[in-house]
Motif scaffolding. Sequence first.
Motif, mmCIF file in Angstrom:
data_model
loop_
_atom_site.group_PDB
_atom_site.id
_atom_site.type_symbol
_atom_site.label_atom_id
_atom_site.label_comp_id
_atom_site.label_asym_id
_atom_site.label_seq_id
_atom_site.Cartn_x
_atom_site.Cartn_y
_atom_site.Cartn_z
ATOM 1 N N ASP A 43 27.153 51.772 41.694
ATOM 2 C CA ASP A 43 26.917 53.126 42.198
ATOM 3 C C ASP A 43 28.231 53.695 42.717
ATOM 4 O O ASP A 43 29.005 53.006 43.390
ATOM 5 N N GLU A 44 28.501 54.970 42.428
ATOM 6 C CA GLU A 44 29.793 55.556 42.781
ATOM 7 C C GLU A 44 30.009 55.684 44.283
ATOM 8 O O GLU A 44 31.131 55.927 44.724
ATOM 9 N N ASN A 45 28.961 55.498 45.079
ATOM 10 C CA ASN A 45 29.099 55.563 46.533
ATOM 11 C C ASN A 45 29.256 54.190 47.172
ATOM 12 O O ASN A 45 29.271 54.071 48.401
ATOM 13 N N GLN A 46 29.372 53.156 46.334
ATOM 14 C CA GLN A 46 29.447 51.799 46.864
ATOM 15 C C GLN A 46 30.839 51.201 46.714
ATOM 16 O O GLN A 46 31.569 51.511 45.768
ATOM 17 N N GLY A 47 31.177 50.346 47.683
ATOM 18 C CA GLY A 47 32.433 49.610 47.633
ATOM 19 C C GLY A 47 32.213 48.191 48.126
ATOM 20 O O GLY A 47 31.494 47.965 49.105
ATOM 21 N N VAL A 48 32.805 47.229 47.453
ATOM 22 C CA VAL A 48 32.643 45.819 47.799
ATOM 23 C C VAL A 48 34.009 45.239 48.143
ATOM 24 O O VAL A 48 34.928 45.271 47.306
ATOM 25 N N PRO A 49 34.193 44.715 49.372
ATOM 26 C CA PRO A 49 35.451 44.040 49.703
ATOM 27 C C PRO A 49 35.614 42.791 48.846
ATOM 28 O O PRO A 49 34.743 41.916 48.838
ATOM 29 N N VAL A 50 36.704 42.721 48.103
ATOM 30 C CA VAL A 50 36.926 41.600 47.193
ATOM 31 C C VAL A 50 38.334 41.049 47.377
ATOM 32 O O VAL A 50 39.183 41.663 48.029
ATOM 33 N N ASN A 91 53.222 47.203 42.020
ATOM 34 C CA ASN A 91 53.811 45.863 41.930
ATOM 35 C C ASN A 91 52.831 44.768 42.331
ATOM 36 O O ASN A 91 53.228 43.632 42.591
ATOM 37 N N SER A 92 51.533 45.078 42.361
ATOM 38 C CA SER A 92 50.526 44.089 42.757
ATOM 39 C C SER A 92 50.419 42.979 41.723
ATOM 40 O O SER A 92 50.539 43.208 40.513
ATOM 41 N N ASP A 93 50.187 41.765 42.217
ATOM 42 C CA ASP A 93 50.038 40.600 41.341
ATOM 43 C C ASP A 93 48.589 40.529 40.867
ATOM 44 O O ASP A 93 47.751 39.851 41.471
ATOM 45 N N ILE A 94 48.289 41.227 39.809
ATOM 46 C CA ILE A 94 46.935 41.235 39.233
ATOM 47 C C ILE A 94 47.051 41.256 37.723
ATOM 48 O O ILE A 94 47.941 41.909 37.159
ATOM 49 N N GLU A 95 46.181 40.520 37.071
ATOM 50 C CA GLU A 95 46.250 40.374 35.624
ATOM 51 C C GLU A 95 44.856 40.559 35.022
ATOM 52 O O GLU A 95 43.836 40.371 35.698
ATOM 53 N N VAL A 96 44.852 40.939 33.759
ATOM 54 C CA VAL A 96 43.585 41.015 33.027
ATOM 55 C C VAL A 96 42.978 39.618 32.963
ATOM 56 O O VAL A 96 43.652 38.645 32.649
ATOM 57 N N GLY A 97 41.710 39.530 33.273
ATOM 58 C CA GLY A 97 41.033 38.237 33.288
ATOM 59 C C GLY A 97 40.915 37.627 34.666
ATOM 60 O O GLY A 97 40.218 36.617 34.839
ATOM 61 N N ASP A 98 41.576 38.211 35.676
ATOM 62 C CA ASP A 98 41.461 37.705 37.040
ATOM 63 C C ASP A 98 40.027 37.859 37.531
ATOM 64 O O ASP A 98 39.382 38.893 37.325
ATOM 65 N N LEU A 99 39.543 36.832 38.233
ATOM 66 C CA LEU A 99 38.213 36.868 38.815
ATOM 67 C C LEU A 99 38.274 37.473 40.213
ATOM 68 O O LEU A 99 39.088 37.052 41.048
ATOM 69 N N LEU A 100 37.427 38.441 40.459
ATOM 70 C CA LEU A 100 37.322 39.047 41.782
ATOM 71 C C LEU A 100 36.100 38.461 42.475
ATOM 72 O O LEU A 100 34.991 38.479 41.923
ATOM 73 N N VAL A 101 36.307 37.927 43.671
ATOM 74 C CA VAL A 101 35.202 37.357 44.442
ATOM 75 C C VAL A 101 35.060 38.128 45.740
ATOM 76 O O VAL A 101 36.002 38.777 46.211
ATOM 77 N N SER A 102 33.858 38.071 46.316
ATOM 78 C CA SER A 102 33.641 38.766 47.582
ATOM 79 C C SER A 102 34.455 38.105 48.685
ATOM 80 O O SER A 102 34.499 36.884 48.801
ATOM 81 N N SER A 103 35.105 38.937 49.497
ATOM 82 C CA SER A 103 35.954 38.407 50.578
ATOM 83 C C SER A 103 35.171 38.141 51.846
ATOM 84 O O SER A 103 35.640 37.435 52.740
#
Length: 285
Positions: free
Chosen positions: A167-174, A201-213
């Motif tokens: 939903d466009e009104n939602q945000g999840v800390p990851v 310059n963020s260290d992020i790549e395609v295929g990275d898994l995002l988990v809830s923080s």
Amino acid sequence: MLVVKLSVLLALAAGLMIYDKQSSALTDPIRDGLALLLTPVHNLAAIPSTINNWRVHLQSRESLIEDNDSLRHEHLRLNARLQKLLVLEAENQRIRALLDASKQLHDAVIIAEIQANSLDPYRKLIRVNRGRQDGIAEGQALIDANGVMGQVLTVTPYTATAVLITDENQGVPVEINRNGLQTVAHGTGGDRLRLPYLPENSDIEVGDLLVSSGLGGRYPAGYPVAMVEEIRHQPGEHFLEVIALPAASLGHGREVLLVRKGVPAPHTAQLLDPDAEPGRVAAAE
């Protein structure tokens, strides 16, 4: 006397045979005429046999039709039963997956079934068959066997409405599972998430898994949220444009887990037995 009569008859028969053989040109037309005259008699005599043959044929045909109908109906019945068994097998596999997923959590959970999806194209809402009577509260997290789905928005005595993470009104800390980089995944209103404020310059790549923080306390920490699908950097922009695919099977399946933070963890069997005590809840062991 009998011998004389027999001898006469045999002699007469022999004479007729010899005569017939020697004068066939004379007797053949007579024989053919007699055969022609007797043809209707033969045909009439054959009528009962013909009728009997047709009767047997019709009975065999009707029997074949009945057998065919019976086999077709049995095929349909068995096919319907097979489809039902396939549905039950798939449901059983989903529930097993949910049970396995619950073992990754330290909080109590309860299985709920999705009853309906929102018809509003601008909102990503679902209704589940658990409510206040089951201990459900606003803000409670929803997960499935693959990842975070959303959180409870409103609760009635017997149902609850939840909003999905897309939903466009939602945000999840990851956080990025590979390096711990933290950010917030926002819904797009479609079927993807975006990470809008990551420096170039963020260290992020395609295929990275995002988990809830776990920040904010809404979602269980360390649970899969999404997989980075696309990274774009517009010239002159200071932030990356990151698109992620939700890990949860949104829009698929009927069962979800409702996480009850702070509730003591009873035995896992209570997931499948809503009448189990206490609190009709279950949790990972």
